[in-house]
Design a protein around this motif. Structure first.
Motif, PDB file in Angstrom:
ATOM      1  N   MET A 262       4.762  14.452  10.358  1.00 18.30           N
ATOM      2  CA  MET A 262       4.265  13.555   9.881  1.00 18.30           C
ATOM      3  C   MET A 262       4.928  11.965   8.527  1.00 18.30           C
ATOM      4  SD  MET A 262       0.878  11.729  11.480  1.00 18.30           S
ATOM      5  CE  MET A 262       0.096  11.184  10.147  1.00 18.30           C
ATOM      6  N   CYS A 263       5.403  13.571   8.195  1.00 14.82           N
ATOM      7  CA  CYS A 263       6.513  12.440   7.141  1.00 14.82           C
ATOM      8  C   CYS A 263       7.560  11.935   7.414  1.00 14.82           C
ATOM      9  CB  CYS A 263       6.840  13.434   5.917  1.00 14.82           C
ATOM     10  SG  CYS A 263       8.886  14.444   7.463  1.00 14.82           S
ATOM     11  N   GLU A 264       8.161  11.542   8.550  1.00 16.15           N
ATOM     12  CA  GLU A 264       8.872  11.332   9.612  1.00 16.15           C
ATOM     13  C   GLU A 264       8.506   9.888   9.464  1.00 16.15           C
ATOM     14  OE1 GLU A 264      11.722  13.911  12.730  1.00 16.15           O
ATOM     15  OE2 GLU A 264       9.630  13.085  12.893  1.00 16.15           O
ATOM     16  N   LEU A 265       7.136   9.375  10.017  1.00 12.81           N
ATOM     17  CA  LEU A 265       6.020   8.195   8.732  1.00 12.81           C
ATOM     18  C   LEU A 265       6.923   7.226   7.801  1.00 12.81           C
ATOM     19  CD1 LEU A 265       2.787   8.991  10.913  1.00 12.81           C
ATOM     20  CD2 LEU A 265       5.481   7.452  11.777  1.00 12.81           C
ATOM     21  N   TYR A 266       6.875   7.558   6.778  1.00 14.08           N
ATOM     22  CA  TYR A 266       6.702   7.326   5.517  1.00 14.08           C
ATOM     23  C   TYR A 266       7.674   7.451   5.137  1.00 14.08           C
ATOM     24  CZ  TYR A 266       2.191   8.880   6.997  1.00 14.08           C
ATOM     25  OH  TYR A 266       0.627   9.310   7.371  1.00 14.08           O
ATOM     26  N   MET A 267       8.912   7.952   5.934  1.00 19.78           N
ATOM     27  CA  MET A 267      10.135   7.991   5.222  1.00 19.78           C
ATOM     28  C   MET A 267      10.888   6.599   5.018  1.00 19.78           C
ATOM     29  SD  MET A 267      12.478  11.524   6.831  1.00 19.78           S
ATOM     30  CE  MET A 267      13.761  10.746   5.960  1.00 19.78           C
TER      31      MET A 267
ATOM     32  N   PHE B 101       3.641   9.943  -0.647  1.00 19.97           N
ATOM     33  CA  PHE B 101       3.040  10.562   0.506  1.00 19.97           C
ATOM     34  C   PHE B 101       2.970  11.853   0.797  1.00 19.97           C
ATOM     35  CE2 PHE B 101       4.790   6.626   1.500  1.00 19.97           C
ATOM     36  CZ  PHE B 101       3.977   5.376   2.308  1.00 19.97           C
ATOM     37  N   VAL B 102       1.282  12.532   1.131  1.00 19.50           N
ATOM     38  CA  VAL B 102       1.896  14.164   1.649  1.00 19.50           C
ATOM     39  C   VAL B 102       1.149  14.474   2.725  1.00 19.50           C
ATOM     40  CG1 VAL B 102      -0.026  16.419   0.515  1.00 19.50           C
ATOM     41  CG2 VAL B 102       0.493  14.057  -0.826  1.00 19.50           C
ATOM     42  N   CYS B 103       2.289  14.944   3.165  1.00 19.63           N
ATOM     43  CA  CYS B 103       2.291  15.368   4.256  1.00 19.63           C
ATOM     44  C   CYS B 103       1.789  17.259   4.856  1.00 19.63           C
ATOM     45  CB  CYS B 103       3.584  15.733   5.434  1.00 19.63           C
ATOM     46  SG  CYS B 103       3.704  13.523   5.231  1.00 19.63           S
TER      47      CYS B 103
ATOM     48  N   MET C 281       3.120   0.281   0.625  1.00 24.14           N
ATOM     49  CA  MET C 281       4.480  -0.385  -0.777  1.00 24.14           C
ATOM     50  C   MET C 281       3.540   0.036  -1.959  1.00 24.14           C
ATOM     51  SD  MET C 281       6.911  -0.326   0.789  1.00 24.14           S
ATOM     52  CE  MET C 281       8.084  -1.140  -0.794  1.00 24.14           C
ATOM     53  N   ASN C 282       2.159  -0.074  -2.216  1.00 25.52           N
ATOM     54  CA  ASN C 282       1.811  -0.020  -3.516  1.00 25.52           C
ATOM     55  C   ASN C 282       1.030   1.677  -4.100  1.00 25.52           C
ATOM     56  OD1 ASN C 282       1.433  -2.331  -4.016  1.00 25.52           O
ATOM     57  ND2 ASN C 282      -0.883  -2.450  -2.365  1.00 25.52           N
ATOM     58  N   VAL C 283       1.681   2.719  -2.575  1.00 23.53           N
ATOM     59  CA  VAL C 283       1.303   4.241  -3.103  1.00 23.53           C
ATOM     60  C   VAL C 283       2.984   4.677  -4.092  1.00 23.53           C
ATOM     61  CG1 VAL C 283      -0.067   3.720  -1.251  1.00 23.53           C
ATOM     62  CG2 VAL C 283       2.420   5.226  -1.133  1.00 23.53           C
ATOM     63  N   ASP C 284       2.272   5.795  -4.305  1.00 24.48           N
ATOM     64  CA  ASP C 284       3.729   6.221  -5.044  1.00 24.48           C
ATOM     65  C   ASP C 284       3.872   7.757  -4.679  1.00 24.48           C
ATOM     66  OD1 ASP C 284       2.984   5.222  -7.866  1.00 24.48           O
ATOM     67  OD2 ASP C 284       1.619   6.177  -8.199  1.00 24.48           O
TER      68      ASP C 284
ATOM     69  N   SER D  97       8.493   8.896  -2.412  1.00 26.93           N
ATOM     70  CA  SER D  97       8.372  10.740  -3.066  1.00 26.93           C
ATOM     71  C   SER D  97       7.161  10.639  -1.569  1.00 26.93           C
ATOM     72  CB  SER D  97       7.100  10.678  -4.412  1.00 26.93           C
ATOM     73  OG  SER D  97       7.969  10.783  -5.155  1.00 26.93           O
ATOM     74  N   VAL D  98       8.217  11.111  -1.378  1.00 28.07           N
ATOM     75  CA  VAL D  98       6.742  12.493  -0.283  1.00 28.07           C
ATOM     76  C   VAL D  98       7.017  13.918  -0.325  1.00 28.07           C
ATOM     77  CG1 VAL D  98       6.894  13.382   2.564  1.00 28.07           C
ATOM     78  CG2 VAL D  98       8.384  11.112   1.775  1.00 28.07           C
ATOM     79  N   ILE D  99       5.781  14.097  -0.109  1.00 30.19           N
ATOM     80  CA  ILE D  99       5.554  15.946  -0.743  1.00 30.19           C
ATOM     81  C   ILE D  99       5.116  16.160   0.853  1.00 30.19           C
ATOM     82  CG2 ILE D  99       3.505  16.930  -1.727  1.00 30.19           C
ATOM     83  CD1 ILE D  99       3.316  14.957  -3.961  1.00 30.19           C
TER      84      ILE D  99
END
Length: 236
Positions: A14-19, A6-8, A1-4, A24-26
């Protein structure tokens, strides 16, 4: 929760893990994006999630090559950002000191730059080594679109164009899911010359200036003899 953010990259699924983190998802695709989501239900779910990500302005969906940008658009309708790889880490530049042309891979960058040019018979539509060689200002020779279409239709030369070829060694006629763009031929139809030519046209080596195209083996030999490769390098 401290990150700005995620880059996939590889695979983009892999982006589905971070949604769920609502950050922000790149997403940057470097190959056919359905990697690890081959089954129709999984692939369609990935499409839904990509559409959700695309609707949030804090997210970015991109591809490092035009082929994959158009491929994602075909199946999702998303207009993907084109973000080519920069590859400035080679730290060397074109300096031909040898007469031999290269047709085989060499991994040491300084060896590559010592040759007049590199001859490519592409095995895939976007190749990281091509980004590197282009960045080093090495003259590159590639089959013309018509010639590569013929070679792929007859001999399956671009054998990493589809996952069916890579994983199963077969040439498919249809994708496992339907595309959004009904007026465009299926990109995974490798048994139709028109479809092959349409999609191969998005390959990296047909997008960049100063790449040399040969129409046949005889034409390749003629170009090797007659081309001023130093001048080609200076133009890049």
């Amino acid at each position: 929760m401290n990150v700005d953010a995620f880059v996939c990259f590889h695979p983009v699924s892999m982006c589905e893990l971070y949604m769920p983190f609502n950050r922000s998802v790149i997403i940057i695709s470097s190959t056919r994006y359905e990697l690890s989501r081959f089954e129709p239900q999984q692939w369609n779910k990935l499409n839904e999630n990509l559409k959700k990500n695309s609707q949030d302005p804090k997210n970015i969906i991109a591809a490092n090559n035009l082929y994959d940008a158009e491929y994602i658009r075909y199946f999702t309708g998303i207009n993907v950002t084109l973000l080519p790889s920069f590859c400035n880490y080679t730290n060397t530049d074109y300096n031909p000191t040898r007469e031999e042309f290269l047709l085989v891979p060499i991994h040491k960058y300084s060896d590559l730059t010592n040759h007049p040019a590199i001859i490519h018979i592409p095995y895939r539509v976007s190749i990281m080594s091509l980004f590197e060689q282009y960045r080093m200002n090495i003259p590159l020779l590639v089959p013309s679109l018509d010639l590569l279409t013929k070679w792929h239709y007859e001999y399956s030369v671009v054998n990493e164009k589809t996952w069916d070829q890579i994983l199963n060694g077969i040439r498919s006629k249809i994708s496992r899911i339907k595309g959004i763009l009904t007026n465009v031929l299926d990109p995974n139809n490798d048994l139709n010359c028109i479809s092959i030519r349409y999609w191969l046209n998005f390959s990296d080596f047909y997008q960049w200036p100063h790449i040399i195209y040969y129409e046949s083996i005889d034409d390749l030999i003629e170009k090797l003899i007659s081309t001023d490769f130093r001048m080609i390098s200076k133009k890049k």
